[in-house]
Design an enzyme around this catalytic site. Structure first.
Site, mmCIF file in Angstrom:
data_model
loop_
_atom_site.group_PDB
_atom_site.id
_atom_site.type_symbol
_atom_site.label_atom_id
_atom_site.label_comp_id
_atom_site.label_asym_id
_atom_site.label_seq_id
_atom_site.Cartn_x
_atom_site.Cartn_y
_atom_site.Cartn_z
ATOM 1 N N GLU A 209 -46.572 4.987 -24.858
ATOM 2 C CA GLU A 209 -47.331 4.876 -23.602
ATOM 3 C C GLU A 209 -46.501 4.109 -22.577
ATOM 4 O O GLU A 209 -45.525 3.453 -22.951
ATOM 5 C CB GLU A 209 -48.638 4.109 -23.860
ATOM 6 C CG GLU A 209 -49.535 4.789 -24.868
ATOM 7 C CD GLU A 209 -50.856 4.073 -25.072
ATOM 8 O OE1 GLU A 209 -51.060 2.989 -24.459
ATOM 9 O OE2 GLU A 209 -51.678 4.594 -25.833
ATOM 10 N N GLY B 277 -38.816 11.142 -39.637
ATOM 11 C CA GLY B 277 -38.270 11.199 -38.279
ATOM 12 C C GLY B 277 -36.913 10.524 -38.201
ATOM 13 O O GLY B 277 -35.982 11.015 -37.558
ATOM 14 N N ARG B 278 -36.791 9.379 -38.860
ATOM 15 C CA ARG B 278 -35.516 8.655 -38.817
ATOM 16 C C ARG B 278 -34.417 9.422 -39.545
ATOM 17 O O ARG B 278 -33.273 9.470 -39.091
ATOM 18 C CB ARG B 278 -35.697 7.246 -39.394
ATOM 19 C CG ARG B 278 -36.522 6.394 -38.454
ATOM 20 C CD ARG B 278 -36.840 5.012 -38.955
ATOM 21 N NE ARG B 278 -37.577 4.316 -37.892
ATOM 22 C CZ ARG B 278 -38.111 3.116 -37.987
ATOM 23 N NH1 ARG B 278 -37.990 2.437 -39.120
ATOM 24 N NH2 ARG B 278 -38.743 2.572 -36.973
ATOM 25 N N GLN C 221 0.485 10.385 -31.190
ATOM 26 C CA GLN C 221 -0.179 9.456 -32.118
ATOM 27 C C GLN C 221 -1.507 8.929 -31.570
ATOM 28 O O GLN C 221 -2.490 8.781 -32.306
ATOM 29 C CB GLN C 221 0.756 8.282 -32.430
ATOM 30 C CG GLN C 221 1.929 8.683 -33.298
ATOM 31 C CD GLN C 221 2.895 7.546 -33.545
ATOM 32 O OE1 GLN C 221 2.919 6.560 -32.805
ATOM 33 N NE2 GLN C 221 3.707 7.674 -34.569
ATOM 34 N N GLY D 106 -10.279 15.606 -18.338
ATOM 35 C CA GLY D 106 -11.219 16.079 -17.308
ATOM 36 C C GLY D 106 -12.095 17.219 -17.796
ATOM 37 O O GLY D 106 -13.266 17.320 -17.420
ATOM 38 N N GLU E 83 -37.788 7.286 -32.235
ATOM 39 C CA GLU E 83 -37.984 6.940 -33.668
ATOM 40 C C GLU E 83 -37.529 5.509 -33.953
ATOM 41 O O GLU E 83 -37.088 5.199 -35.058
ATOM 42 C CB GLU E 83 -37.235 7.912 -34.601
ATOM 43 C CG GLU E 83 -37.504 9.385 -34.367
ATOM 44 C CD GLU E 83 -38.867 9.853 -34.856
ATOM 45 O OE1 GLU E 83 -39.566 9.057 -35.503
ATOM 46 O OE2 GLU E 83 -39.228 11.005 -34.556
HETATM 47 C C1 LIG Z 1 -35.898 12.181 -25.470
HETATM 48 C C2 LIG Z 1 -37.060 11.359 -25.966
HETATM 49 C C3 LIG Z 1 -38.065 11.960 -26.717
HETATM 50 C C4 LIG Z 1 -39.161 11.206 -27.142
HETATM 51 N N1 LIG Z 1 -40.180 11.838 -27.813
HETATM 52 C C5 LIG Z 1 -41.301 11.145 -28.129
HETATM 53 C C6 LIG Z 1 -42.425 11.807 -28.719
HETATM 54 O O1 LIG Z 1 -42.406 13.023 -28.953
HETATM 55 N N2 LIG Z 1 -43.525 11.059 -29.003
HETATM 56 C C7 LIG Z 1 -43.606 9.722 -28.747
HETATM 57 O O2 LIG Z 1 -44.623 9.126 -29.038
HETATM 58 N N3 LIG Z 1 -42.555 9.073 -28.172
HETATM 59 C C8 LIG Z 1 -41.418 9.749 -27.842
HETATM 60 N N4 LIG Z 1 -40.360 9.110 -27.242
HETATM 61 C C9 LIG Z 1 -40.479 7.692 -26.915
HETATM 62 C C10 LIG Z 1 -39.606 6.791 -27.773
HETATM 63 O O3 LIG Z 1 -40.144 6.675 -29.063
HETATM 64 C C11 LIG Z 1 -39.491 5.435 -27.040
HETATM 65 O O4 LIG Z 1 -38.718 5.667 -25.866
HETATM 66 C C12 LIG Z 1 -38.867 4.362 -27.890
HETATM 67 O O5 LIG Z 1 -39.721 3.990 -28.942
HETATM 68 C C13 LIG Z 1 -38.548 3.100 -27.073
HETATM 69 O O6 LIG Z 1 -39.638 2.693 -26.308
HETATM 70 P P1 LIG Z 1 -39.457 2.436 -24.736
HETATM 71 O O7 LIG Z 1 -38.738 3.584 -24.156
HETATM 72 O O8 LIG Z 1 -40.758 2.051 -24.172
HETATM 73 O O9 LIG Z 1 -38.449 1.206 -24.635
HETATM 74 P P2 LIG Z 1 -38.860 -0.383 -24.723
HETATM 75 O O10 LIG Z 1 -39.680 -0.635 -25.936
HETATM 76 O O11 LIG Z 1 -39.379 -0.827 -23.416
HETATM 77 O O12 LIG Z 1 -37.419 -0.998 -24.957
HETATM 78 C C14 LIG Z 1 -36.467 -1.175 -23.903
HETATM 79 C C15 LIG Z 1 -35.257 -1.906 -24.513
HETATM 80 O O13 LIG Z 1 -35.660 -3.180 -25.060
HETATM 81 C C16 LIG Z 1 -35.292 -3.258 -26.434
HETATM 82 N N5 LIG Z 1 -36.328 -3.995 -27.151
HETATM 83 C C17 LIG Z 1 -37.658 -3.763 -27.193
HETATM 84 N N6 LIG Z 1 -38.278 -4.675 -27.959
HETATM 85 C C18 LIG Z 1 -37.307 -5.489 -28.447
HETATM 86 C C19 LIG Z 1 -37.299 -6.616 -29.309
HETATM 87 N N7 LIG Z 1 -38.415 -7.095 -29.894
HETATM 88 N N8 LIG Z 1 -36.114 -7.223 -29.552
HETATM 89 C C20 LIG Z 1 -34.971 -6.738 -29.001
HETATM 90 N N9 LIG Z 1 -34.907 -5.663 -28.191
HETATM 91 C C21 LIG Z 1 -36.066 -5.061 -27.917
HETATM 92 C C22 LIG Z 1 -35.204 -1.805 -26.908
HETATM 93 O O14 LIG Z 1 -34.369 -1.683 -28.041
HETATM 94 C C23 LIG Z 1 -34.611 -1.146 -25.676
HETATM 95 O O15 LIG Z 1 -33.226 -1.346 -25.671
HETATM 96 C C24 LIG Z 1 -39.243 9.830 -26.828
HETATM 97 C C25 LIG Z 1 -38.212 9.234 -26.097
HETATM 98 C C26 LIG Z 1 -37.146 9.980 -25.658
HETATM 99 C C27 LIG Z 1 -36.073 9.290 -24.851
#
Ligand SMILES: Cc1cc2nc3c(=O)[nH]c(=O)nc-3n(C[C@H](O)[C@H](O)[C@H](O)COP(=O)(O)OP(=O)(O)OC[C@H]3O[C@@H](n4cnc5c(N)ncnc54)[C@H](O)[C@@H]3O)c2cc1C
Length: 381
Positions: free
Chosen positions: A125, A239-240, A276, A337, A360
Site C-alpha cells: 500500500e 516468491g523469493r 585482459q 555505447g 518480495e
Molecule cells: C516491479 C514491482 C512489482 C511489484 N509487484 C507487487 C505485487 O504484485 N504485489 C504487491 O503486493 N507488491 C508488489 N510490489 C511492491 C514491493 O513488494 C515493494 O515495493 C517492496 O516490498 C518495498 O516496499 P516499498 O516500495 O514501499 O519500499 P519501502 O518499504 O518504503 O522501502 C524504501 C527503502 O527503505 C528500506 N527500508 C525499509 N525498511 C527498512 C528497515 N527497517 N531497515 C532498513 N531499511 C529499510 C528498503 O529496503 C528500501 O531501500 C512490487 C514492486 C515492484 C517494484
C-alpha cells in the site's frame, strides 16, 4: 560443472527450446510497446509454469521446488517480464491450493491452471511497503459480505487479470493478527485499476487498485480470518525462490550477450576478448552467475527436503538480486555505447535486473531477517 540432475537438465533443455522458439523472437517488440504476448502462455503451462507447484490432486503437476527453480531461471534468461508475470501466476494458485477451502479450489484453480483466467496478489500500500503488517485496507463484515475499503500500489498485472488475492485488516487494533486474505473475483466484486508507469519489466503492468466499499462474499476469505499474513508466508519463500532464479537467468543472459559481443567486436586490431581487462569483466559476470545459481538451487533443495528454507531463500534472494545488478552493469560496460542502446538486449537486462532487489522483500529486509535469525536480535524496528 552443473548442479542439476540428468532429469533436471532435460527439463531445462526442453524449456529453453520452447522459450527460444516461441517467446524470444517476440521480446523486442513487446518490450518496445510495453505489451505482453498472452497467447503464448498456455503452451508454457505444459512445461509446469503456473500449475507446476500445485499438487496433482488439485489439478497441478506436483513439481519439486528444484524443477520450479529451473523454470524460473529459464524464464528470466529469456525475458524479465516473462519471469515476473509467471511468478504471480504461480504464487496465487499455489496459495489457494495450500490454504483454500475445497469449494475455493474447485472454483478458482481450474481457470487459473488452464490459463483461462489470470491473477494478481495485493499486499503493498502507499503507506505499507516493507512494513507490510502496517497495512490500512480494511474489511468490515456486513451480513454475507465483507466490505473492503482502501488502496494498493505496484500490483503486478492487475490490469490484465480478474482474480486476485487482497490482504486487508478486519481489526487494525489487532495489528498483524487482524490481517486477512480475501479472494476477489472481478465478476462479482467491483474495484478500480490504474496503471502506474514504471522502469523495468516493461511487458508487465504495475497497478494501483482502489477498493471503494468493495463487496466480497464471506466465503471468499482465504484461510482463516486474522491469519492472512501466515497464509501469505506459505508463498513468501516461493516468491523469493522465483525471484532469485529469475535473477540468475538475467545474469546468464548478460553473460551470453557479453561473450558474443567480445568475441565478434574488434578494437585496436583484435577481438575485445583478447584484452585482459575485458576478460576480467566477463569472468566476473560468469562467477556471479554461477555462485548465484548455486545459492538459488541450494534454497530450492532446502524446500524440497521439507526444511522451512527461510534463511536459504532470503540469502538467495539477497545475493542473486544484488549479483544480477552487478552482472548486468558489467555486461553494459563490456558492450560500451552499444549496451546503452535500446536495440541491445543488455539495455533491457540492465533495467530488469534493477527490479531484482526490491519486490518480495528488498535486499535490506532480507539482510535484517537473516540477521534476526542468526543473531536472535531484531533490527527491523
Ligand atoms: C516491479 C514491482 C512489482 C511489484 N509487484 C507487487 C505485487 O504484485 N504485489 C504487491 O503486493 N507488491 C508488489 N510490489 C511492491 C514491493 O513488494 C515493494 O515495493 C517492496 O516490498 C518495498 O516496499 P516499498 O516500495 O514501499 O519500499 P519501502 O518499504 O518504503 O522501502 C524504501 C527503502 O527503505 C528500506 N527500508 C525499509 N525498511 C527498512 C528497515 N527497517 N531497515 C532498513 N531499511 C529499510 C528498503 O529496503 C528500501 O531501500 C512490487 C514492486 C515492484 C517494484
Amino acid at each position: 560443472m552443473t548442479v542439476l540432475t540428468d532429469e533436471e537438465l532435460d527439463l531445462q533443455s526442453a524449456v529453453r527450446d520452447i522459450l527460444t522458439k516461441k517467446v524470444a523472437p517476440l521480446v523486442a517488440e513487446h518490450e518496445r510497446n510495453r505489451t505482453f504476448p498472452w497467447e503464448v502462455l498456455p503452451a508454457l503451462h505444459e512445461f509446469g509454469y503456473v500449475r507446476g507447484l500445485v499438487a496433482s490432486e488439485d489439478g497441478g503437476d506436483g513439481m519439486s521446488f528444484s524443477q520450479l527453480a529451473i523454470l524460473m531461471e529459464e524464464a528470466g534468461r529469456c525475458w524479465g517480464s516473462l519471469r515476473t508475470t509467471l511468478n504471480i501466476l504461480t504464487i496465487v494458485p499455489y496459495l489457494i491450493s495450500q490454504v483454500g477451502s475445497p469449494e475455493q479450489k474447485a472454483r478458482f484453480l481450474p481457470p487459473l491452471l488452464s490459463g483461462a483466467r489470470r491473477a494478481w496478489f495485493a499486499m503493498t500500500e502507499p503507506d505499507a511497503g516493507s512494513d507490510a503488517a502496517s497495512l490500512r485496507t480494511t474489511a468490515r463484515l456486513e451480513g454475507d459480505h465483507y466490505v473492503i475499503s482502501g488502496s494498493k500500489i505496484y500490483i503486478t498485472n492487475a490490469s490484465h487479470a480478474d482474480i486476485g488475492i487482497v490482504m486487508a485488516t478486519v481489526d487494525r487494533s489487532a495489528g498483524a493478527k487482524g490481517i486477512t486474505a480475501f479472494i476477489v473475483d472481478r465478476t462479482e466484486s467491483d474495484y478500480q485499476v490504474n496503471d502506474i508507469p514504471h522502469m523495468p519489466v516493461r511487458g508487465t503492468s504495475s497497478c494501483e487498485l482502489v477498493f471503494a466499499e468493495m463487496r466480497v462474499p464471506k466465503e471468499n476469505v482465504l484461510g482463516e480470518v486474522g491469519r492472512g499474513l501466515s497464509a501469505a508466508m506459505k508463498a513468501i519463500n516461493v516468491g523469493r525462490l522465483n525471484m532469485s532464479m529469475g535473477a540468475v537467468g538475467l545474469s546468464q543472459a548478460a553473460l551470453e550477450e557479453s561473450i558474443t559481443f567480445v568475441t565478434t567486436r574488434e578494437q585496436f586490431g583484435k577481438p575485445l576478448a583478447g584484452f585482459q581487462l575485458v576478460q576480467e569483466m566477463v569472468v566476473e559476470i560468469a562467477t556471479l552467475t554461477q555462485t548465484s545459481r548455486l545459492l538459488g538451487m541450494n534454497a530450492a533443495r532446502a524446500l524440497d527436503s521439507g526444511e522451512p528454507g527461510r534463511m536459504e531463500c532470503s540469502m538467495a534472494k539477497y545475493y542473486c538480486g544484488e549479483s544480477a545488478n552487478k552482472a548486468a552493469s558489467l555486461a553494459l560496460q563490456v558492450h560500451g555505447g552499444a549496451g546503452l542502446m535500446e536495440e541491445s538486449p543488455v539495455e533491457r537486462i540492465f533495467r530488469d535486473a534493477r527490479e531484482a532487489t526490491i519486490p518480495e522483500g528488498t535486499s535490506q529486509i532480507q539482510i535484517l531477517q537473516m540477521g534476526r535469525d542468526l543473531l536472535g536480535v531484531s533490527a527491523l524496528r
